[in-house]
Design an enzyme around this catalytic site. Sequence first.
Site, short mmCIF file in Angstrom:
data_model
loop_
_atom_site.label_atom_id
_atom_site.label_comp_id
_atom_site.label_asym_id
_atom_site.label_seq_id
_atom_site.Cartn_x
_atom_site.Cartn_y
_atom_site.Cartn_z
N ASP A 172 35.92 -9.37 -36.32
CA ASP A 172 34.57 -9.90 -36.15
C ASP A 172 34.44 -11.35 -36.62
O ASP A 172 33.47 -12.03 -36.28
CB ASP A 172 33.56 -9.05 -36.94
CG ASP A 172 33.48 -7.62 -36.44
OD1 ASP A 172 33.44 -7.44 -35.22
OD2 ASP A 172 33.45 -6.70 -37.27
N VAL A 203 10.05 -47.95 -48.78
CA VAL A 203 10.03 -46.87 -49.78
C VAL A 203 8.83 -45.96 -49.58
O VAL A 203 8.91 -44.74 -49.75
CB VAL A 203 10.03 -47.47 -51.21
CG1 VAL A 203 9.85 -46.37 -52.25
CG2 VAL A 203 11.32 -48.22 -51.47
N ALA A 204 7.70 -46.55 -49.18
CA ALA A 204 6.49 -45.75 -48.92
C ALA A 204 6.68 -44.84 -47.72
O ALA A 204 6.17 -43.72 -47.69
CB ALA A 204 5.30 -46.68 -48.68
N ASP A 215 32.15 -6.30 -39.70
CA ASP A 215 32.77 -6.00 -40.99
C ASP A 215 34.28 -6.18 -40.98
O ASP A 215 34.90 -6.22 -42.04
CB ASP A 215 32.44 -4.57 -41.43
CG ASP A 215 32.85 -3.53 -40.40
OD1 ASP A 215 33.47 -3.90 -39.39
OD2 ASP A 215 32.53 -2.34 -40.59
N ASP A 225 26.92 -4.54 -34.86
CA ASP A 225 27.98 -3.55 -34.86
C ASP A 225 27.33 -2.17 -34.97
O ASP A 225 26.24 -2.05 -35.52
CB ASP A 225 28.91 -3.81 -36.04
CG ASP A 225 30.18 -2.98 -35.97
OD1 ASP A 225 30.57 -2.59 -34.87
OD2 ASP A 225 30.77 -2.72 -37.04
N ILE A 258 9.68 -43.65 -46.35
CA ILE A 258 10.78 -42.68 -46.37
C ILE A 258 10.47 -41.54 -47.35
O ILE A 258 10.28 -41.78 -48.54
CB ILE A 258 12.11 -43.36 -46.77
CG1 ILE A 258 12.49 -44.41 -45.72
CG2 ILE A 258 13.22 -42.32 -46.91
CD1 ILE A 258 13.67 -45.27 -46.11
N ASN A 269 6.70 -40.13 -54.53
CA ASN A 269 7.50 -39.39 -53.57
C ASN A 269 8.43 -38.36 -54.21
O ASN A 269 8.66 -37.28 -53.67
CB ASN A 269 8.34 -40.35 -52.72
CG ASN A 269 7.50 -41.10 -51.71
OD1 ASN A 269 6.29 -40.88 -51.61
ND2 ASN A 269 8.12 -42.00 -50.97
N ASP A 306 4.99 -35.62 -55.79
CA ASP A 306 4.98 -34.89 -54.53
C ASP A 306 5.86 -33.64 -54.58
O ASP A 306 5.53 -32.62 -53.97
CB ASP A 306 5.50 -35.78 -53.39
CG ASP A 306 4.35 -36.58 -52.79
OD1 ASP A 306 3.24 -36.51 -53.34
OD2 ASP A 306 4.58 -37.26 -51.78
N GLU A 340 11.80 -39.51 -49.59
CA GLU A 340 13.07 -39.33 -50.29
C GLU A 340 13.33 -37.89 -50.71
O GLU A 340 14.47 -37.44 -50.73
CB GLU A 340 13.12 -40.23 -51.54
CG GLU A 340 13.15 -41.72 -51.25
CD GLU A 340 11.75 -42.30 -51.08
OE1 GLU A 340 11.65 -43.50 -50.85
OE2 GLU A 340 10.76 -41.54 -51.18
#
Length: 875
Positions: A623, A279-280, A619, A326, A282, A713, A717, A284
């Site tokens: 295209d 957990v530390a 457009d 274009d 990754i 996290n 953070d 998240e």
Amino acid sequence: MEKQYYLQTKDEVLKEFHTSSDGLSTKQAEENLAKYGKNALVEGKKKTTFQVFLEQFKDLMVIILIIAAVISAFTGELESTLVIIAVLILNAVLGTVQHIKAEKSLESLKSLSSPSAKVLRNGEKIEIDSKDVVPGDIMLLEAGDMVTADGRILDNFSLQVNESSLTGESTNIDKADVDFDHEIPLGDRLNMVYSSSLVTYGRANVLVTNTGMDTEIGKIASLMNETKERRTPLQVSLDKFSSKLATAILIICALVLGLQIWRGQPIMDALLFAVALAVAAIPEALSSIVTIVQAMGTQKMAKENAIIKNLAAVESLGSVSVICSDKTGTLTQNKMTVEEIYIGGEVLKPNQLNLDNQLHRYLLYDAVLNNDSSLKDGKSIGDPTESALLEMYRQVPGIDLGNNQLGLSESDLRGLLTRQQEVPFDSDRKLMSTKHLIHTVPTIFVKGAIDVLLDRCDNIRIGDNVRPMTTEDKKKILAQNEHFSENGLRVLTFAYKEKDEDLSPETENGFTFIGLVAEMDPPRKESVEAVARAKKAGIRTVMITGDHKVTAVAIAKKIGIFTEGDIAVTGLELDKMSDEELEQKIEKIAVYARVSPENKIRIVNAWQNKDKIVSMTGDGVNDAPALKKADIGVAMGITGTEVSKDAASMILADDNFATIIKAVANGRTVFENIKNAIMYLLSGNLSAIITVLFASIGGFSVPFIAVQLLFINLVTDSLPALAIGMEPGAPDVLDRKPRDPKVGILDRNLVTKITLQGIIISVGVITAFMIGRNTSPAVACTMAFSTLTFARLLHGFNCRSQHSIFKIGFKNNWYSLAAFAVGTLLLALILFVPALHVLFAVTPLTNSQYLWILLLALMPTILIQIVKIANEKRK
């Protein structure tokens, strides 16, 4: 090999489909419907929302977190399990919303088809659903109709068709019943009409040759289904990083687990320790932070007329190294304008015409009276070439429609000098003539192509004098016409004769030459500056257009796209090139003219094979495949079809090339901010990893529990990382070269910074942990958690920029102060509200312990800022 019906004669095509000018019989139509199928587009398979949601859990780091949640449940840490699961579901929902894009392209293609069509069946005119039109049908077209299938023209009555959705060019095409004996581009096949085109003038009887997916628009639909979107450089980079990080985490967790068991720790306790480490390690919130920072970038771009559909496109913009643009409407104004007039032996601008000069007046009479367009409320109705003539009339001094000498608008002039007879424009004659009574004198005005009209002129007028036209006169006129053409101008010839006779194609001769009017779709003023800025930013601008080569090159020179040493190629020339030859020449080709949808995809492919990040603008329906294939597809918001908008990553609300360059600058800023946010998250996570490893190797108790690390996290953070994402761009952002897509986001310089900063923060956290151990494991855990949280909140200021806080200040980004204040408040609530102590496993501390936390958390920021100040002074 596919049959090219434009190369066959009418009789050959009729024989091919076993039909006649009376159309199919009911039985034949039923047989052909069974043979060829419905005249509709087939839709490709789409992933369901649930499938996309499940794909969010395929990531290796997500799997590690799921395992961590299961282990937490078995060890009695139900709070950790619930928090981890909640986080994973939240991230999966965000990922689904971000990545699921409704594939509306084919729906838009279908909507272009008219719901009904007029055909001949059993010799009678009937109206049927467009999906029931079959090859062999005789389709009856007239002004205002949408063409519902591809077909070969059998009988033509001055048919004009707007094929802008396929060719990209807004001017109407004059169709003709002609035979061709050699291959020509789609835009030049005058004996064919194509599905999704609009009939703007005249009528025609057409033999249907292709329906459904076999039409030109159907081929584009197939290309759309086959074309896969490329992942953005950031996505690729983050995927590689995530894979490497996950592998490293598994190895480290396995080593720590083995070490703990070897030391005699119970298996469940050892697993809990390994979960804390996972957990530390990754980050998240990384995916969510990247998404949100990109979303904030899109909001800023939207205010500058660049609407981002795909969040990942924001970052890709910052890496763009080639823009395939274009011409019409993007680099130019998408409006025909009279540039110069050759009259009386001299070249003039519209505002130099003199109403007191009778020759000039006759030119204006010809331009306004011999004209079927009109201007209403600032908008032109009719042919753009004729509308430009009316705009020219309005520019003449004295024609002030608010307070003027003549008191005549073009409609007033037409009302006074009414049209008595006319011969409409015809693509075979290339002329248009009208008869009027001018000052009681019957006068015929004519305008048309120089190659037809000049030979019908017997006289020339210079000033008030009319004299026979000489060979020398013709040479001068032709030389002037060639000069106009070389500069990309479209030339119309004007003449008149004073004669009372019935007007007919047979009497269109014996004219007196008045002059030449040269028109063009002029470049946008801001395009020149934008192309120059792009060049300075290391971005190559390439023009891709359906227009003719000479016109395209002339415009490209004026804008700065085509310079010394560059080359221009047509679609046919491109078809003859091998892929290897194209890749050899690609960097020298500045202009592509008369191109097809397949050509555009080849061009994008060739640049991408050279590891370039390509932006393609467009457009029209034609295209769409290239827009989807390009790294950044840019559609026009004003003139763009729904198909092009659906296929694109970005839509220009103002159809302006300059807006793309602004978006690139914003994209570069977003990438820099994402990079800084990643540095912030990873350096903080590294400090937690080092602390956990230190405790493991030293045989100490766990310094953090999973819930504490998830709080850091995901909550503490996230706010500083978002504030970093709000940092405004540097003034020199467009003075740098595009980022090399081969270089990952975690280059050596960034990895070095992350490592050093992580070590510095971990020293403070480990010191706090060891001081707390002198009291109890619970105090040690609380001090480590508090020091890490506060240190990372302060570290948010360090990661805003490469410059020190004293240089960048806080005025440009108050969000950083707000993030720090909110994070500090949340930490204070956890530490000082008893009800939260159990959930976050913290214990009350003494004043001296709080002072240690404050000093140890401040230490990393002080050191990092000292280094930044020293670097600034050295530079």
